[in-house]
Design a protein around this motif. Structure first.
Motif, mmCIF file in Angstrom:
data_model
loop_
_atom_site.group_PDB
_atom_site.id
_atom_site.type_symbol
_atom_site.label_atom_id
_atom_site.label_comp_id
_atom_site.label_asym_id
_atom_site.label_seq_id
_atom_site.Cartn_x
_atom_site.Cartn_y
_atom_site.Cartn_z
ATOM 1 N N ASN A 91 9.546 0.039 4.236
ATOM 2 C CA ASN A 91 9.249 1.224 3.430
ATOM 3 C C ASN A 91 9.587 2.428 4.287
ATOM 4 N N ASP A 98 24.033 -9.804 -13.104
ATOM 5 C CA ASP A 98 25.338 -10.172 -13.667
ATOM 6 C C ASP A 98 26.349 -10.627 -12.620
ATOM 7 N N ARG A 124 14.103 -7.834 -6.382
ATOM 8 C CA ARG A 124 14.975 -6.647 -6.424
ATOM 9 C C ARG A 124 16.443 -7.040 -6.522
ATOM 10 N N THR A 170 0.831 -1.194 0.000
ATOM 11 C CA THR A 170 0.000 0.000 0.000
ATOM 12 C C THR A 170 0.872 1.252 0.000
ATOM 13 N N PRO A 171 0.999 1.918 -1.157
ATOM 14 C CA PRO A 171 1.779 3.161 -1.167
ATOM 15 C C PRO A 171 1.180 4.165 -0.189
ATOM 16 N N GLY A 172 2.045 4.871 0.506
ATOM 17 C CA GLY A 172 1.582 5.858 1.474
ATOM 18 C C GLY A 172 1.834 5.440 2.908
ATOM 19 N N LEU A 173 2.039 4.140 3.121
ATOM 20 C CA LEU A 173 2.347 3.652 4.466
ATOM 21 C C LEU A 173 3.841 3.406 4.590
ATOM 22 N N ARG A 174 4.450 3.941 5.636
ATOM 23 C CA ARG A 174 5.820 3.553 5.976
ATOM 24 C C ARG A 174 5.730 2.326 6.882
ATOM 25 N N GLU A 229 17.789 -0.531 -0.669
ATOM 26 C CA GLU A 229 18.289 -1.514 -1.627
ATOM 27 C C GLU A 229 19.797 -1.440 -1.789
ATOM 28 N N GLU A 282 17.102 -8.231 -10.036
ATOM 29 C CA GLU A 282 17.141 -7.134 -11.004
ATOM 30 C C GLU A 282 18.453 -6.365 -10.945
ATOM 31 N N ARG A 295 26.521 -8.030 -4.708
ATOM 32 C CA ARG A 295 27.495 -7.888 -5.800
ATOM 33 C C ARG A 295 28.882 -8.356 -5.362
#
Lengths: 341, 335
Positions: free
Chosen positions: B241, B284, B277, B142-146, B245, B280, B253
């Motif tokens: 949130n 490599d 994530r 849900t965007p908007g919640l931390r 990353e 993505e 890496r």
């Protein structure tokens, strides 16, 4: 012009005419293909809510349901900014992010229209707690429809209001229909004021035909709330048209609609003002013409107003200075450019 | 003040008390937060110190508790609404996801909802299917919640204090299995950790990303692995949130191998999000698939044996790492 506070029957009439006229222009906005979507819920037939709004004063706050245009007009909204918001334009109250069902303005005490049935009701409990803790003497009013009378959160909120003696009012605008279901097909007992009184609230049912009677009843309830006696009003009206713009009301008869529309609070008040000699036909015609011009201008304003710029999409998900959402496009670009580097 | 030894529960209470002393707008509301002192004792005695207008015992009305907190936050208060169990999110998701999370955005930035929803989740007390879940994915979706999920005593204090300065709604998910856990609290530690992951144990052979109580299972696994020469780097996300990353990516890496450990069920959850994530941003650099070690896709059973078996253990984490890095056959492998 200020439309807040109690200012006599002619002002109440003017407010109701402004609501009617605004809503008619919203319908026109849709027909012209200029509205943002078709989820437009008109409050034609419900204009006597102006009597409740006039019982509130500056500093009082409110939440509304999805059919809340009229309430906001009555609490002083600028029709141009409202119409722009309904058209999804940048200069609307919410910059085109909210629309008809999520209009709000903190400056006028509008804590927000809500598209979840009953969703805005508990917010007045928190507002009431804040006013109580700070000793501010403000009142917060939740406006909702008869559909929300069957939502549990209403009763949780009524209980809290009574328990904590909060300065809040629950105002049901009973327009007889929750979408396509008539109220007697969704409630086992229709005396909604009894429900409120059972929780310890002051509760009244008032016929919405007569805005002055509505105003007198609401004044008592709002004053009570300001003094720690939370209250409930059920305003009995008839929703003249369908639920939303695409709804042709197949669930009710023409006879029922005709009878319902005969109880027209705007025409009733107009007749009453003339009969009592408060305003003659020429004065009332003048008001109607001024209002029509005002709302025509609001409609044309919204049609001409600029849409929002695409890059405001990521604004205001979080507060100022906070990390913003990463746009999908830039994330994809980052990943694929690095993978190929 | 110097660092002290205390519990996760007491660190949370200290954070609430300090925040209430620093900001008179802070109020606590929820079921049993006052006279009872909180179902897990976090708010014990706060009503005596701050009074019933600031520590508000509510009826058992979860939707209206959260809804009232939303309205209070819009009206100049800074409420801490306690949801006794995260499982009760089922009761309150409208007020949380449709109201609190979206009000700033829907209203064009006019006003925010600076509230903290304190709740707790997870297994460990045989509390069964409706009192043991890990539902952070519902919040993060849900965007908007931390969303913050502290594992350590120090983070419990500092993340909660920081949450009570933010302009937006924060879902602060504690773990019921951590309340009595002891650790070091340094109140004077710099407040720069919000939204930043931390490397809890450095290592070169693989990266294990986790949060909340699974941190300790993972650290125990890393200890076991180290004894046989495999060095796992353990990352504690702390906040979901915003999500850090960079720390994850930099580590993977370097190590070339990644595991994600969550107590939450596997499908559609944070483990999937984190694995995606990592894949993505580290494609490599990866020597092996990103492996998820997560809760089984089942309701939480009440029997202690079944409950323990349904979530990752240190042994499962260690054996999975051994399989991933050294191709060692795990104990659960069948012929």
């Amino acid at each position: 012009m200020s439309f807040g506070d109690n200012q006599g029957p002619l002002r109440l009439y003017t407010t109701m005419r402004r609501i009617r006229s605004f809503e008619e222009r919203v319908g026109e906005l849709f027909v012209r293909g200029e509205s943002a979507g078709s989820m437009l819920h008109l409050s034609i037939g419900e204009e006597s809510v102006a009597g409740v709004c006039a019982a509130m004063t500056e500093g009082d706050t409110f939440t509304t349901h999805h059919r809340g245009h009229g309430i906001f007009i009555a609490r002083g909204a600028d029709p141009k900014r409202m119409m722009s918001e309904i058209a999804g334009k940048a200069d609307g109250y919410c910059h085109g992010k909210g629309g008809s069902m999520h209009i709000a303005d903190m400056g006028l005490g509008h804590l927000g229209a809500n598209a979840i049935v009953g969703g805005g009701i508990p917010h007045i409990i928190g507002a009431g707690l804040a006013y109580r803790n700070r000793g501010e003497g403000r009142v917060s009013v939740a406006f909702f429809g008869d559909g929300a009378m069957q939502q549990g959160i209403l009763y949780e909120s009524m209980n809290m209001a009574a328990l904590w003696k909060l300065p809040v009012v629950f105002c049901c605008i009973n327009n007889q229909y929750g979408m396509g279901t008539r109220v007697d097909r969704s409630a086992g007992r229709l005396a909604f004021d009894e429900r409120a009184r059972a929780f310890g609230l002051d509760g009244v049912v008032v016929d919405g035909l007569d805005v002055e009677a509505v105003n007198a009843a609401a004044a008592g309830i709002v004053d009570g709330a300001r003094n720690g006696r939370p209250g409930f009003i059920s305003l009995e009206v008839f929703r003249f048209f369908g639920h939303a713009r695409m709804d042709k009301s197949p669930y009710r008869s023409e006879e029922e609609e005709k009878a319902g529309r005969a109880k027209d609070p705007v025409l009733f008040t107009r007749g009453s003002l003339a009969a009592r000699g408060i305003a003659d036909a020429a004065t009332l015609d003048g008001i109607d013409a001024d209002v029509a011009a005002e709302m025509d201008a609001a409609l044309e304003h919204a049609v001409k107003a600029a849409p929002p710029a695409l890059d405001i999409m990521f604004d205001d998900v979080y507060g100022p200075g906070e990390p913003r959402p990463t746009p999908v496009r830039s994330r994809i670009a980052d990943i694929l450019s690095e993978a190929r580097a | 003040m110097t660092a002290i030894e205390t519990t996760y529960r007491d660190a949370l209470r200290e954070a609430l008390a300090d925040a209430m002393r620093a900001d008179e707008c802070v109020v606590i509301m929820g079921e049993e937060v006052g006279l009872y002192g909180g179902a897990y004792g976090v708010t014990k005695n706060l009503i005596a110190d701050f009074g019933a207008n600031r520590v508000i015992d509510t009826p058992i009305s979860e939707p209206a508790i959260i809804g009232a907190a939303v309205g209070a936050a819009m009206s100049g208060l800074r409420p801490v609404a306690e949801l006794m169990y995260v499982d009760f999110a089922g009761m309150v998701m409208d007020q949380l996801a449709n109201q609190a999370a979206k009000i700033r955005y829907m209203f064009g930035g006019q006003i925010g909802v600076p509230m903290v929803l304190r709740t707790q989740g997870g297994t460990g007390r045989s509390a069964a299917a409706q009192h043991s879940q890990s539902l952070e994915a519902w919040m993060v979706h849900t965007p908007g919640l931390r969303v913050a999920m502290p594992a350590t005593v120090n983070d419990a204090y500092h993340l909660l204090r920081h949450a009570l300065t933010l302009p937006d709604p924060v879902v602060f998910i504690e773990h019921k299995g951590l309340y009595t856990r002891k650790g070091t609290l340094d109140k004077d530690a710099p407040d720069a950790d919000w939204g930043r992951a931390v490397v809890r144990r450095p290592g070169k052979d693989l990266t294990i990303v986790t949060y909340s109580r699974m941190l300790f299972e993972t650290l125990a696994a890393a200890e076991t692995l180290a004894a046989s020469g495999l060095e796992a780097e353990v990352i504690d996300l702390r906040c979901l949130n915003p999500m850090d990353e960079e720390t994850m990516t930099a580590s993977v890496r370097r190590t070339g191998r990644a595991m994600v450990v969550t107590e939450a069920v596997m499908t559609g959850g944070l483990s999937a999000e984190l694995a995606a994530r990592i894949q993505e941003s580290c494609f490599d650099f990866l020597e092996e698939p990103v492996v998820r070690v997560a809760g089984e896709d089942i309701p939480i059973p009440v029997s202690p044996a079944l409950e323990r078996g349904s979530i990752p253990s240190a042994q499962l984490i260690a054996e999975t790492a051994d399989l991933l890095v050294r191709r060692r056959t795990p104990s659960w492998a069948t012929a």
